[in-house]
Design an enzyme around this catalytic site. Structure first.
Site, short mmCIF file in Angstrom:
data_model
loop_
_atom_site.label_atom_id
_atom_site.label_comp_id
_atom_site.label_asym_id
_atom_site.label_seq_id
_atom_site.Cartn_x
_atom_site.Cartn_y
_atom_site.Cartn_z
N LYS A 82 -26.42 -54.09 -37.22
CA LYS A 82 -25.53 -54.61 -36.18
C LYS A 82 -24.69 -55.78 -36.68
O LYS A 82 -23.65 -56.10 -36.09
CB LYS A 82 -26.30 -55.01 -34.93
N ASP A 83 -25.11 -56.42 -37.79
CA ASP A 83 -24.35 -57.53 -38.34
C ASP A 83 -23.34 -57.11 -39.41
O ASP A 83 -22.58 -57.95 -39.90
CB ASP A 83 -25.29 -58.57 -38.96
N ARG A 132 -20.63 -58.46 -25.78
CA ARG A 132 -21.19 -57.23 -25.22
C ARG A 132 -22.10 -57.53 -24.03
O ARG A 132 -22.02 -56.91 -22.97
CB ARG A 132 -21.96 -56.48 -26.31
N ARG A 133 -23.00 -58.50 -24.21
CA ARG A 133 -23.91 -58.86 -23.13
C ARG A 133 -23.16 -59.52 -21.97
O ARG A 133 -23.44 -59.25 -20.79
CB ARG A 133 -25.00 -59.80 -23.65
N ARG A 150 -25.63 -70.38 -29.96
CA ARG A 150 -25.66 -69.81 -31.30
C ARG A 150 -26.93 -70.22 -32.00
O ARG A 150 -27.73 -70.98 -31.49
CB ARG A 150 -24.43 -70.28 -32.09
N ARG A 156 -32.73 -70.67 -30.72
CA ARG A 156 -32.37 -70.39 -29.33
C ARG A 156 -33.57 -70.59 -28.40
O ARG A 156 -33.44 -71.12 -27.30
CB ARG A 156 -31.84 -68.96 -29.19
N CYS A 243 -14.21 -58.68 -33.23
CA CYS A 243 -15.43 -59.40 -32.86
C CYS A 243 -15.43 -59.87 -31.40
O CYS A 243 -16.47 -60.25 -30.88
CB CYS A 243 -15.65 -60.58 -33.80
#
Length: 310
Positions: A82-83, A132-133, A150, A156, A243
């Site tokens: 995904k990165d 996306r979220r 971030r 986090r 992005c």
């Protein structure tokens, strides 16, 4: 001739190193005679506290890793798929040699009191920087407030504990990799929160002329993960998202060999939602990815994506 020592380059975050530990264990099971060492690097994405778009997007997490591989400082790179940007090819001279068996693709809610999204009071601060979220929360829970956050998952979780946000959205697979799955208060279905392209898949990247390393790591590959990831990355490649464009999707290989792909494109505010879901039948994975992307382009995905500043 097989290598005797394999140098593995990876980001230096706790999660990235946990991913490398999995690769080393799987390599040891297949090649007990092989010695592996780790070459940790800190990427621009790890150092930068602001929005990823200011660094040119997700490539911020892979450039230094790619450079170490191409410079011959390492033999193998471990990436979260995904990165890895799909809107452009892999760096010239490198190739994916294997995709490991896929982990959980779903997202999770982490709340200190164990509340679910539906139980959170209006105005609750949700820590996430994922477009996306954010777009999908705008559709399903517009009363919640997304707060940019971030850093790696560990940092986090520390910010959540410090009260900077009320809850977090994180990947189930990431929390499992760092041993923090007990923090999960709700696992969101793929219908409630469609995953990112390449969710839960670790990719092994080598120099394309390094036949010995490619041969050593290929047995770690999972055929279903390869088919699913190939379809998803072709889907994203055809859409040419950037992005800041909320794009989600996941492929699923069934036991009978059939392959399906669901793709979704959102406007950032969640007011536009485009959806396509197709089964491959005899189509190869890349053709399936192309077909689903074209279906969304027919619905206006190009206009939605191009209207988003980046």
């Amino acid at each position: 001739m097989s290598p005797t020592v394999l140098r593995i380059v990876s980001r230096s975050s706790p999660m990235a190193l946990a991913q490398v530990a999995r690769v080393r264990a799987e390599l040891a099971a297949v090649h007990p005679e092989l010695t592996t060492t780790v070459v940790p690097v800190t990427t621009a994405g790890d150092r930068w506290p602001g929005a990823l778009s200011a660094l040119g997007g997700k490539g911020a997490f892979t450039k230094e890793v790619d450079a170490a591989l191409l410079a011959g400082e390492a033999d193998l790179a471990v990436h979260c798929v995904k990165d890895v940007p799909a809107d452009r090819p892999l760096p010239a001279g490198t190739v994916f040699a294997a995709f490991l068996r896929r982990d959980d693709v779903r997202d999770a809610v982490v709340h200190p009191g164990g509340l679910t999204l539906d139980q959170l009071p209006p105005g609750s601060r949700i820590g996430t920087s994922s477009v996306r979220r954010i777009a999908q929360l705008a559709v399903t829970h517009p009363e919640l407030v997304c707060v940019p956050i971030r850093g790696n998952a560990n940092s986090r979780l520390a910010k959540l504990a410090a009260g900077e946000v009320d809850a977090l959205l994180l990947a189930v697979s990431g929390l499992e990799r760092i041993g923090e799955q007990d923090r999960i208060s709700e696992v969101l279905s793929v219908d409630a929160m469609c995953p990112p392209i390449g969710a839960g898949v670790l990719a092994l990247q080598c120099r394309e002329d390094d036949a010995a390393t490619i041969a050593a790591v290929t047995p770690l590959g999972d055929p279903d993960a390869w088919r699913e990831t190939t379809a998803e990355r072709m889907f994203l490649h055809v859409l040419q998202g950037h992005c800041n464009s909320p794009i989600a999707g996941f492929a699923r290989a069934e036991r009978d060999g059939r392959l399906s792909l669901r793709g979704r494109v959102f406007s950032p505010d969640g007011k536009t939602v485009l959806d396509a879901h197709e089964w491959a039948g005899p189509l190869d994975p890349a053709t399936l990815g192309t077909s689903v992307a074209v279906a969304l382009l027919r619905q206006g995905a190009r206009e939605v994506i191009d209207a988003i500043p980046h």
